[in-house]
Write an enzyme that holds these catalytic residues in place. Sequence first.
Site, PDB file in Angstrom:
ATOM      1  NE  ARG A   1     -14.300  51.713   1.841  1.00 19.31           N
ATOM      2  CZ  ARG A   1     -15.571  51.189   1.975  1.00 19.31           C
ATOM      3  NH1 ARG A   1     -15.812  50.096   1.300  1.00 19.31           N
ATOM      4  NH2 ARG A   1     -16.574  51.834   2.790  1.00 19.31           N
TER       5      ARG A   1
ATOM      6  CE1 TYR B   1     -22.462  48.989   9.297  1.00 17.76           C
ATOM      7  CE2 TYR B   1     -23.559  47.339   8.152  1.00 17.76           C
ATOM      8  CZ  TYR B   1     -22.697  48.487   7.869  1.00 17.76           C
ATOM      9  OH  TYR B   1     -22.489  48.626   6.643  1.00 17.76           O
TER      10      TYR B   1
END
Length: 368
Positions: free
Chosen positions: A280, A348
């Site tokens: 990205r 996470y």
Amino acid sequence: TKNYDYVIVGSGLFGAVFAYKMKQAGLKCLVIDKREHLGGNIYCENVEGINVHKYGPHIFHTNSKEIWGFVNQFVEFNHFRYSPLANYKGTLYNLPFNMHTFYQFWGTQTPEEAKQKIEEQKAKLNIKKPQNLEEQAISLVGNDVYERLIKGYTEKQWGRNAKDLPSFIIKRLPVRYTYDNNYFNDKYQGIPIGGYNKLIDGLLEDIDVLLKTDYFENKSSFDEMGTKVVYTGKIDEFFDYQLGYLNYRSLRFESETLDKTNHQGIAAINYTEREIPYTRIIEHKHFEYGTQDKTVVTKEYPQEWDKDKEPYYPVNDETNSSLYNRYKKLAEAEKNVIFGGRLAEYKYYDMHQVIASALKRAEKELGL
Ligand code: FAD
């Protein structure tokens, strides 16, 4: 001599929130960090007046009124909504997959038309029990969305072919039959006005900190300085990797300052084809509706981790999870050390989750 109640290793959100709660309770903390700045991965670097998210773009989102209230004590948040675009071979699509995306693919305008299109594609492939990530994704959204928006992106992220990745990586794929480009479903969302550093500075106000200080270089003297240690670094490193290394996915960021006010018109565009090596491009000023003369853009490249690279994402497969559980056993035997945060718990965590976890741990410690 014990000058502190807690020596806290790491000034990221876990360490900073824990320290704040202890300060409120009248206890004394020392926070050390090996980096040259506070904040861990939410730290922003000021470039040309723009808050550059140095360790990857961070969007705050939560469903918890309590957590939202907690962070708003330190800094106000703007109304930013994360709605990235996908660029596949020069064509732009809206994310997450929603009625805009389906219109861009097929010209479908109603939920019935879009659903029918996806069902047709799923039926054609007739996958009974998905054997890998590719089959799993196709069985959820059909092959058009998969080929253009999922395949290349996922393969870059994991550095492997989708057919060689386990299906469990994609449990569900959010598919929305509404024209809604807001990536997150949470009730509260935004970016701190003035940047994340304000949040960290607020949490750590009047708390002793030492930067560029690695715990392991003077472990025994730090251990002596505090009644207890709060450790938010890598759990395997704490135990000198004695059971082996936990694996991570890492990232490399390539940033440049451009001499124009607006480069891509949006905070994030995902590049979903495999041939482009980055996943990205972030244009940081758009997180805060910046009007600076210049702009900073960052390309994000996924990469294999080794012990000299930043550990960004834990790899929660079977091998690593069971290794983590063995380290966790060792951690439980350390009576004067509290292990917390994404590296010490090999987990996470989003920001709101790590804040919740630090608050809970601090309250337990205080007997609340
Ligand atoms: P960290 O922030 O990693 O802090 C740990 C600190 O410990 C570091 O500063 C490190 O230098 C220090 N340390 C480690 N070892 C030692 C040592 N031996 N001595 C001294 N100091 C040491 N969350 C969201 O909610 N929204 C998002 O959009 C989002 N985007 C993300 C994007 C990326 C690329 C990544 C990687 C994460 C993202 N997150 C996001 C998650 C978010 O970054 C974490 O939830 C949060 O930063 C975790 O805080 P922490 O304190 O556990 O760890």
